[in-house]
Write a protein that holds these residues in place. Structure first.
Motif, PDB file in Angstrom:
ATOM      1  N   GLY A 198       0.848  -1.173   0.000  1.00  0.00           N
ATOM      2  CA  GLY A 198       0.000   0.000   0.000  1.00  0.00           C
ATOM      3  C   GLY A 198       0.880   1.218   0.000  1.00  0.00           C
ATOM      4  N   LEU A 199       0.840   1.984  -1.073  1.00  0.00           N
ATOM      5  CA  LEU A 199       1.739   3.122  -1.221  1.00  0.00           C
ATOM      6  C   LEU A 199       0.936   4.402  -1.090  1.00  0.00           C
ATOM      7  CD1 LEU A 199       3.780   1.736  -4.231  1.00  0.00           C
ATOM      8  CD2 LEU A 199       4.445   1.809  -1.838  1.00  0.00           C
ATOM      9  N   SER A 200       1.446   5.333  -0.325  1.00  0.00           N
ATOM     10  CA  SER A 200       0.743   6.572  -0.084  1.00  0.00           C
ATOM     11  C   SER A 200       1.310   7.683  -0.932  1.00  0.00           C
ATOM     12  CB  SER A 200       0.873   6.970   1.398  1.00  0.00           C
ATOM     13  OG  SER A 200       2.214   7.184   1.735  1.00  0.00           O
ATOM     14  N   VAL A 201       0.466   8.605  -1.366  1.00  0.00           N
ATOM     15  CA  VAL A 201       0.887   9.773  -2.114  1.00  0.00           C
ATOM     16  C   VAL A 201       0.503  10.994  -1.308  1.00  0.00           C
ATOM     17  CG1 VAL A 201       0.670  11.055  -4.273  1.00  0.00           C
ATOM     18  CG2 VAL A 201       0.517   8.569  -4.278  1.00  0.00           C
ATOM     19  N   THR A 202       1.467  11.843  -1.008  1.00  0.00           N
ATOM     20  CA  THR A 202       1.243  12.999  -0.174  1.00  0.00           C
ATOM     21  C   THR A 202       0.338  13.991  -0.865  1.00  0.00           C
ATOM     22  OG1 THR A 202       3.468  12.679   0.647  1.00  0.00           O
ATOM     23  CG2 THR A 202       2.420  14.780   1.150  1.00  0.00           C
ATOM     24  N   THR A 203      -0.571  14.605  -0.149  1.00  0.00           N
ATOM     25  CA  THR A 203      -1.471  15.582  -0.707  1.00  0.00           C
ATOM     26  C   THR A 203      -1.003  16.973  -0.392  1.00  0.00           C
ATOM     27  OG1 THR A 203      -2.830  15.553   1.275  1.00  0.00           O
ATOM     28  CG2 THR A 203      -3.425  14.006  -0.452  1.00  0.00           C
ATOM     29  N   GLY A 204      -1.515  17.924  -1.178  1.00  0.00           N
ATOM     30  CA  GLY A 204      -1.205  19.321  -0.887  1.00  0.00           C
ATOM     31  C   GLY A 204      -0.736  20.035  -2.132  1.00  0.00           C
ATOM     32  N   CYS A 205      -0.434  21.329  -2.006  1.00  0.00           N
ATOM     33  CA  CYS A 205       0.122  22.107  -3.089  1.00  0.00           C
ATOM     34  C   CYS A 205       1.440  22.669  -2.621  1.00  0.00           C
ATOM     35  CB  CYS A 205      -0.836  23.230  -3.506  1.00  0.00           C
ATOM     36  SG  CYS A 205      -1.146  24.410  -2.186  1.00  0.00           S
ATOM     37  N   PRO A 236      -7.907  11.655 -10.194  1.00  0.00           N
ATOM     38  CA  PRO A 236      -8.286  10.464 -10.968  1.00  0.00           C
ATOM     39  C   PRO A 236      -7.270  10.083 -12.038  1.00  0.00           C
ATOM     40  CG  PRO A 236      -9.561  12.372 -11.676  1.00  0.00           C
ATOM     41  CD  PRO A 236      -8.795  12.795 -10.461  1.00  0.00           C
ATOM     42  N   GLY A 237      -6.375  10.998 -12.407  1.00  0.00           N
ATOM     43  CA  GLY A 237      -5.376  10.687 -13.406  1.00  0.00           C
ATOM     44  C   GLY A 237      -4.009  10.516 -12.806  1.00  0.00           C
ATOM     45  N   ALA A 238      -3.357  11.636 -12.483  1.00  0.00           N
ATOM     46  CA  ALA A 238      -1.991  11.600 -11.973  1.00  0.00           C
ATOM     47  C   ALA A 238      -1.893  10.869 -10.644  1.00  0.00           C
ATOM     48  CB  ALA A 238      -1.447  13.026 -11.831  1.00  0.00           C
ATOM     49  N   GLY A 239      -2.911  11.029  -9.790  1.00  0.00           N
ATOM     50  CA  GLY A 239      -2.856  10.379  -8.477  1.00  0.00           C
ATOM     51  C   GLY A 239      -2.819   8.869  -8.574  1.00  0.00           C
ATOM     52  N   VAL A 240      -3.718   8.319  -9.384  1.00  0.00           N
ATOM     53  CA  VAL A 240      -3.761   6.866  -9.561  1.00  0.00           C
ATOM     54  C   VAL A 240      -2.501   6.382 -10.270  1.00  0.00           C
ATOM     55  CG1 VAL A 240      -4.982   4.954 -10.665  1.00  0.00           C
ATOM     56  CG2 VAL A 240      -6.273   6.792  -9.565  1.00  0.00           C
TER      57      VAL A 240
END
Length: 314
Positions: free
Chosen positions: A11-18, A164-168
């Motif tokens: 399970g890999l996490s992607v950090t959120t934010g700007c 839905p695009g880059a995140g996935v």
């Protein structure tokens, strides 16, 4: 082909934010007008100061000061600075460390206590670095990761996990490498562009067992445990920093007391094991990867570095 395939799903996490990007020769520009979403956001001056730890790390490697190497690193670089650093005290050459400069800093906003940034150094040749704030100080998590071809410059912000695009695409990028490298029949449908480093590594994994006969060689590929980091690219897509772990097990052929074609050289054998000839060895390599994700599923390798982390007999 004597090769065991291991597919390890993480399970890999992607950090959120700007975030914001700073550029300059290790001296960042003033931050832009992008809103800060966290009081703990990394500031340009802080990133520039953290980048200077590379000089201290280079000095520690030259002195074979493994305690300092461990203190200044985390994640992949800490793994590569453990037994590999100790082996330099036994005659294995220390890695060639170059004075990187002319750096741009890509500073995503933080989520909670997770503080990190990516540096792209232009000199002496382009390479990426990942820095992570851990404990009470900055540490190098990955780098240098040399660029092959033209470097990609992120837009600055971290990839939102719900994109839905880059995140996935960013979340699945490491798994696509794993699937590709553990699928010699090519039934998965995962492909990489011609000349991509991933294709070169695949070809090596397929051919090497035949090249070392009568020795027997098997290999496992897995994902290096730890959160991936992903930054948005201009126009869509993502730049993902992740890592693979490759374990090779080589054994002497029937009736032989030592390997005929050891896959590691004498310096590595003596440095890690203290021996010049062995009947079997197990080596673990770390492959640091910077991946460009386009169109949600398209992936290509922008930068990579492969290093031996451990080597044991038997």
């Amino acid at each position: 082909m004597p090769r065991r395939l291991l597919a390890l799903l993480l399970g890999l996490s992607v950090t959120t934010g700007c975030g914001a990007r700073a550029a300059g020769q290790d001296t960042p520009r003033e931050p832009g007008a992008s809103p800060r979403t966290s009081v703990r956001a990394v500031e340009p001056a802080e990133a520039a100061q953290a980048f200077k730890l590379l000089g201290r790390l280079d000095d520690a490697w030259r002195k074979r000061d493994c305690q300092t190497v461990e203190r200044l690193t985390t994640w992949a670089e800490k793994t590569l600075g453990g037994r590999a650093c100790e082996a330099t005290r036994n005659g294995r050459p220390a890695p060639s460390r170059k004075g990187y400069s002319d750096a741009e800093f890509f500073l995503p906003a933080t989520a909670g206590a997770d503080r990190w940034f990516v540096a792209l150094a232009r000199r002496p040749h382009p390479a990426y670095f990942l820095f992570v704030h851990e404990g009470d100080d900055w540490r190098l998590a990955a780098g240098p990761v040399p660029v092959k071809g033209e470097p990609r410059e992120p837009a600055g912000g971290a990839v939102p996990a719900d994109d839905p695009g880059a995140g996935v695409g960013a979340r699945l990028a490491p798994q696509r490498y794993l699937t590709y490298l553990t699928d010699p029949a090519g039934v998965s449908g995962v492909t990489f562009p011609k000349g991509d480093i991933a294709r070169e590594l695949f070809d090596e994994l397929v051919r090497r067992p035949r090249k070392v006969r009568p020795d027997r060689l098997t290999s496992d590929v897995r994902l290096l445990v730890g959160p991936q980091r992903a930054l948005l690219l201009p126009g869509g897509g993502a730049l993902v920093i992740h890592a693979l772990e490759i374990e090779h097990r080589q054994r002497a052929g029937p009736g032989r007391s030592s390997l005929r074609h050891p896959i590691y050289g004498k310096d590595e054998l003596r440095g890690f094991t203290g021996k010049g000839r062995v009947a079997g060895l197990t080596g673990t390599e770390i492959v640091l990867v910077v991946t460009e994700v386009t169109g949600g599923t398209g992936v290509s390798t922008v930068a990579a570095r492969r290093s031996l982390a451990t080597l044991t007999t038997g």
